[in-house]
Design a protein around this motif. Structure first.
Motif, mmCIF file in Angstrom:
data_model
loop_
_atom_site.group_PDB
_atom_site.id
_atom_site.type_symbol
_atom_site.label_atom_id
_atom_site.label_comp_id
_atom_site.label_asym_id
_atom_site.label_seq_id
_atom_site.Cartn_x
_atom_site.Cartn_y
_atom_site.Cartn_z
ATOM 1 N N MET A 118 40.116 44.348 -47.460
ATOM 2 C CA MET A 118 40.483 43.210 -46.616
ATOM 3 C C MET A 118 39.245 42.479 -46.111
ATOM 4 N N ASN A 119 39.432 41.208 -45.708
ATOM 5 C CA ASN A 119 38.359 40.401 -45.141
ATOM 6 C C ASN A 119 38.907 39.623 -43.950
ATOM 7 N N PRO A 120 39.044 40.268 -42.789
ATOM 8 C CA PRO A 120 39.739 39.672 -41.643
ATOM 9 C C PRO A 120 38.831 38.858 -40.730
ATOM 10 N N ARG A 177 42.935 56.914 -38.857
ATOM 11 C CA ARG A 177 42.380 55.605 -38.534
ATOM 12 C C ARG A 177 41.767 54.980 -39.783
ATOM 13 N N PRO A 178 42.014 53.688 -40.037
ATOM 14 C CA PRO A 178 41.425 53.050 -41.218
ATOM 15 C C PRO A 178 39.960 52.695 -40.993
ATOM 16 N N LEU A 179 39.217 52.551 -42.087
ATOM 17 C CA LEU A 179 37.883 51.964 -42.014
ATOM 18 C C LEU A 179 38.030 50.557 -41.433
ATOM 19 N N HIS A 180 37.268 50.283 -40.399
ATOM 20 C CA HIS A 180 37.385 49.023 -39.667
ATOM 21 C C HIS A 180 36.377 47.997 -40.170
ATOM 22 N N THR A 181 36.420 46.797 -39.566
ATOM 23 C CA THR A 181 35.389 45.786 -39.840
ATOM 24 C C THR A 181 34.692 45.321 -38.570
ATOM 25 N N ILE A 182 35.274 45.568 -37.384
ATOM 26 C CA ILE A 182 34.713 44.960 -36.173
ATOM 27 C C ILE A 182 33.608 45.822 -35.568
ATOM 28 N N ILE A 183 32.484 45.162 -35.227
ATOM 29 C CA ILE A 183 31.300 45.909 -34.779
ATOM 30 C C ILE A 183 30.584 45.178 -33.634
ATOM 31 N N PRO A 184 30.633 45.700 -32.425
ATOM 32 C CA PRO A 184 29.763 45.190 -31.363
ATOM 33 C C PRO A 184 28.378 45.815 -31.502
ATOM 34 N N GLY A 208 33.776 37.677 -38.095
ATOM 35 C CA GLY A 208 34.003 37.214 -39.455
ATOM 36 C C GLY A 208 34.263 38.281 -40.480
ATOM 37 N N GLY A 209 35.159 39.224 -40.209
ATOM 38 C CA GLY A 209 35.591 40.169 -41.232
ATOM 39 C C GLY A 209 34.447 40.930 -41.865
ATOM 40 N N GLN A 210 34.431 40.932 -43.202
ATOM 41 C CA GLN A 210 33.413 41.672 -43.926
ATOM 42 C C GLN A 210 32.017 41.091 -43.717
ATOM 43 N N TYR A 211 31.930 39.874 -43.173
ATOM 44 C CA TYR A 211 30.618 39.272 -42.953
ATOM 45 C C TYR A 211 29.854 39.933 -41.812
ATOM 46 N N GLN A 212 30.529 40.650 -40.937
ATOM 47 C CA GLN A 212 29.906 41.069 -39.684
ATOM 48 C C GLN A 212 28.599 41.855 -39.838
ATOM 49 N N LEU A 239 31.160 30.856 -42.121
ATOM 50 C CA LEU A 239 31.141 32.314 -42.018
ATOM 51 C C LEU A 239 31.050 32.756 -40.557
ATOM 52 N N GLY A 240 32.180 33.243 -40.081
ATOM 53 C CA GLY A 240 32.220 33.924 -38.798
ATOM 54 C C GLY A 240 31.849 33.060 -37.612
ATOM 55 N N GLY A 241 31.376 33.718 -36.596
ATOM 56 C CA GLY A 241 30.907 33.109 -35.365
ATOM 57 C C GLY A 241 30.062 34.159 -34.676
ATOM 58 N N GLY A 242 29.314 33.792 -33.666
ATOM 59 C CA GLY A 242 28.461 34.785 -33.032
ATOM 60 C C GLY A 242 28.174 34.453 -31.584
#
Length: 528
Positions: A346-348, A408-415, A432-436, A498-501
């Motif tokens: 996935m790319n959420p 728990r699934p492999l996640h994409t969100i990372i602080p 930005g999903g996989q971009y993070q 791509l994403g935001g920051g």
């Protein structure tokens, strides 16, 4: 420092406290909480709950949450894993018997138990002064009285029109008048307001037990889900220690698996072997090295990272500087490294919030419903838009990230959090999903290798090497695109950026905070 001859954003400066979010209304809500005596964590929860109403494509109470918190910017960093699990009945054999070989992203099977609400309560209990009863009020008002749709949110709403037309209860809740709202429209969600009121009154119990949970389970089971009331009632938030690596004399911290922050740390371990300063920040060489580091790190992640109870290799081994040596030594500046194609499930998308208060409590906070508008499933009567985070599982027996009972699934969100000698230096994140992981690496190296301030680092053109193709923003010059093609990269343009920051940098000597927020979103940094 930016040139004032050209359009752009200035860095934001303050002495007392600062927040950066993807929506001005959320940033204002966070500042108001801190002015009223709340901590950075109080402010982050208030902003996030509000974003769950006014930025519904990205986040909400039907999603998950991760956070890094450092008390007074000098204490022990605490990592919070507020991600949910698959139903207890989710055996891989069940899916294979029905010839389901990947999780359908708009099905009930993509919905894991939402972890955000419990995580908010746990983080507030540890580091807050105010309760959910007070902090949810801005979100309740927005849902009940209405909010004005912002430009980027309208853009995403329009792009997801077909998905919402085919969802469960989405036409009723998310397509007023049968069409996506445009910027400037006013949206009201009274059912969601009622649910938020229940949580404000009775805490997480109002979400994980009782009528709200019953409605979510009834909705999911009505479209083929395996969820039970026990799956919701059994949910808990995990409190852990962060994982990290050193880059340019700074320590960079991430939440451990099932979060994918390890991916970014591996990218840094690879890029530290190269002198990026030899190349221009927007150059063929710099973009090529970033892509190669990402391809290696993402491949390692997809092979090994999952719910830690099911990983077959320990995190310390992956973070060892020599782990990726066999690949690093093969990186060439004039060709693309021959690697297996990596295709994440996935790319959420998501929202990220960073807050630092006047006591220098630091909160790096991220909340998501996975893909834009999540699973496109809204609970029947309570207005909860449910995430599709379980779409991150593989249906592949033997793989560490294979779907399984209460897993728990492999996640994409990372602080992310950056420290120097144990003291907080910067709290930041890139959505930005996989971009993070690539985005966080890009922003940090923009600062540490190229001398950008936080806003310049966020503004810089971006690219993501994903599923064998280098996705490049329009800001990447044509000469760089052609140069990447010449050494073997397949490239493509993007519909959405791509994403935001968001980022906040602490200057301890001056006693000031410097913030930046991504122009790719509607938000801002705000301080006082």
């Amino acid at each position: 420092m930016r040139s004032f001859h050209f359009p752009g954003r200035s860095t934001v400066h303050a002495q007392n406290a600062m927040v950066a979010t993807s929506h001005p209304q959320a940033a204002l809500a966070a500042v108001e909480v801190m002015r009223a005596g709340g901590t950075a964590v109080d402010a982050a929860v208030a902003a996030c709950a509000l974003l769950g109403v006014i930025e519904p494509q990205s986040t909400g109470i039907g999603g998950d949450c991760f956070a890094l918190v450092q008390p007074k910017g000098e204490g022990k960093i605490v990592a919070y894993n507020g991600s949910g699990r698959a139903p207890a009945a989710a055996n891989v054999e069940w899916y294979l018997e029905r010839k389901i070989h990947s999780v359908p992203l708009t099905s009930a099977h993509a919905v894991s138990v939402p972890g955000a609400v419990d995580a908010w309560e746990r983080i507030l209990r540890d580091h807050g002064r105010l309760g959910l009863d007070r902090l949810l009020q801005p979100a309740i008002r927005a849902a009940e009285e209405g909010y004005v749709v912002a430009s980027r949110i309208a853009f995403d709403w329009k792009n997801q029109f077909e998905k919402l037309k085919g969802g469960t209860n989405t036409e009723r809740y998310l397509l007023p008048g049968g069409k996506p709202p445009v910027a400037g429209d006013v949206i009201r969600q009274p059912e969601l307001a009622q649910t938020l009121r229940a949580i404000a009154k009775d805490g997480p119990a109002a979400f994980y037990r009782g009528p709200v949970a019953e409605d979510m389970v009834e909705t999911l089971r009505g479209i083929g889900g395996l969820h039970t009331l026990e799956d919701f009632a059994d949910h808990t938030t995990e409190v852990t220690s962060p994982i990290g690596t050193m880059y340019k004399d700074l320590d960079v911290w991430q939440c451990p698996p099932n979060g994918p922050g390890l991916t970014m740390l591996v990218m840094l371990n690879i890029l530290e072997r190269f002198d990026l300063k030899k190349f221009a920040p927007v150059s063929v060489e710099r973009f090529h090295l970033e892509a190669e580091a990402a391809r290696i790190a993402y491949m390692i992640r997809e092979q090994h990272v999952a719910d830690p109870a099911h990983m077959t290799i320990d995190v310390a081994s992956i973070l060892a500087k020599e782990f990726a040596d066999e690949y690093i030594n093969k990186i060439s500046m004039d060709r693309v490294l021959d690697l297996p194609n990596v295709a994440p499930p996935m790319n959420p998308d998501t929202v990220y919030i960073t807050v630092i208060d006047r006591d220098r409590n630091v909160c790096s906070f991220i909340n998501s419903i996975a893909h834009s508008f999540g699973s496109a499933i809204v609970s029947n009567r309570t207005g909860v838009l449910l995430q599709n985070r379980a779409g991150g599982f593989r249906i592949q027996p033997g793989h560490p990230n294979c779907i399984g009972p209460s897993k728990r699934p492999l996640h994409t969100i990372i602080p992310a959090l950056v420290t120097r000698n144990g003291r907080a230096q910067m709290s930041y994140g890139v959505m930005g999903g996989q971009y993070q992981p690539t985005g966080q690496t890009h922003v940090l190296t923009n600062m540490l290798d190229y001398g950008c301030d936080v806003q310049e680092a966020i503004d810089m053109p971006r690219g993501l090497h994903y599923e064998g193709v280098y996705q490049l923003e329009d800001g990447v010059p044509a000469a760089v695109v052609e140069g990447l093609q010449k050494i073997g990269h397949k490239t493509t343009k993007l519909v959405a950026p791509l994403g935001g920051g968001q980022a906040i940098w602490i200057d301890w000597d001056k006693g000031t905070l410097t913030g930046g927020s991504d122009p790719r979103k509607d938000g801002c940094a705000l301080g006082y």
